[in-house]
Design an enzyme around this catalytic site. Structure first.
Site, PDB file in Angstrom:
ATOM      1  N   ARG A  61       0.823  -1.214   0.000  1.00 35.45           N
ATOM      2  CA  ARG A  61       0.000   0.000   0.000  1.00 35.45           C
ATOM      3  C   ARG A  61       0.857   1.264   0.000  1.00 35.45           C
ATOM      4  O   ARG A  61       0.431   2.307  -0.478  1.00 35.45           O
ATOM      5  CB  ARG A  61      -0.988  -0.025   1.160  1.00 35.45           C
ATOM      6  CG  ARG A  61      -2.076  -1.088   0.966  1.00 35.45           C
ATOM      7  CD  ARG A  61      -2.990  -1.223   2.165  1.00 35.45           C
ATOM      8  NE  ARG A  61      -2.286  -1.586   3.378  1.00 35.45           N
ATOM      9  CZ  ARG A  61      -1.986  -2.842   3.741  1.00 35.45           C
ATOM     10  NH1 ARG A  61      -2.347  -3.846   2.986  1.00 35.45           N
ATOM     11  NH2 ARG A  61      -1.360  -3.067   4.865  1.00 35.45           N
ATOM     12  N   GLU A  98       6.620 -10.101  14.884  1.00 31.86           N
ATOM     13  CA  GLU A  98       6.080 -10.630  16.139  1.00 31.86           C
ATOM     14  C   GLU A  98       6.316 -12.132  16.245  1.00 31.86           C
ATOM     15  O   GLU A  98       6.661 -12.641  17.309  1.00 31.86           O
ATOM     16  CB  GLU A  98       4.578 -10.318  16.206  1.00 31.86           C
ATOM     17  CG  GLU A  98       3.960 -10.612  17.546  1.00 31.86           C
ATOM     18  CD  GLU A  98       2.509 -10.179  17.616  1.00 31.86           C
ATOM     19  OE1 GLU A  98       1.884 -10.491  18.634  1.00 31.86           O
ATOM     20  OE2 GLU A  98       2.010  -9.559  16.667  1.00 31.86           O
TER      21      GLU A  98
END
Length: 176
Positions: A61, A98
């Site tokens: 994006r 993560e």
């Protein structure tokens, strides 16, 4: 305090991509011609007098917003992609996620020493992705003039990884 027009144009999707996550979908802002123009114009105004040579835009994006900003600034566009997506010789950096790692790449000749670079992505969360981009740009000798986002998730403290750079984010979400 009421929501801004830009904030109103961003859809939130609960439990995506997994339970407990509230996803901020910038595609609804991109689809809204007034909001998209407002976002691009606001970021261009911030950097129009900074003599930007190139905009380093982060997959995927970030390409959309970065391309529009580069065009309006009269700057070149440097795509920063996931490993294996660029067709020529690349420099890469691997960074922590993560749950695991990821790798970003940039063509070896895309940033020349001393060029003034604006890094653009749609969203700042933990800052790991954009920190990796700063490493790529610095390793090629680029001078990072700023880092721009449409959305910042303030509570995830992504700015903490980017303290040495000026950051601009148009919409800040807290407590999500």
């Amino acid at each position: 305090m009421g929501k801004t027009k830009l904030e109103e144009s961003i859809r939130t999707i609960p439990d995506f991509p997994k339970p407990g996550i509230l996803f901020y979908d910038v595609t609804t802002l991109l689809e809204n011609k007034k909001a998209f123009k407002q976002a691009v114009d606001a970021l261009v105004a911030k950097y129009k007098n900074k003599k930007i040579d190139k905009v380093a835009a982060v997959e995927a994006r970030g390409f959309i917003v970065g391309g529009a900003i580069a065009y309006k600034l009269g700057a070149g566009l440097v795509p920063v992609r996931k490993k294996g997506k660029l067709p020529w010789k690349t420099n890469s950096v691997t960074y922590e996620l993560e749950y695991g790692t990821d790798t970003l790449e940039m063509h070896q000749d895309s940033v020349k020493p001393g060029e003034r670079i604006l890094i653009v992505d749609d969203l700042l969360a933990t800052g790991g992705t954009v920190k990796a981009v700063t490493d790529l740009v610095k390793n090629q000798g680029g001078k990072i003039i700023g880092i721009a986002f449409i959305i910042e998730l303030v509570d995830l403290k992504g700015k903490d990884k980017l303290k040495e750079y000026p950051i601009c984010s148009l919409v800040k979400f807290h407590g999500e």
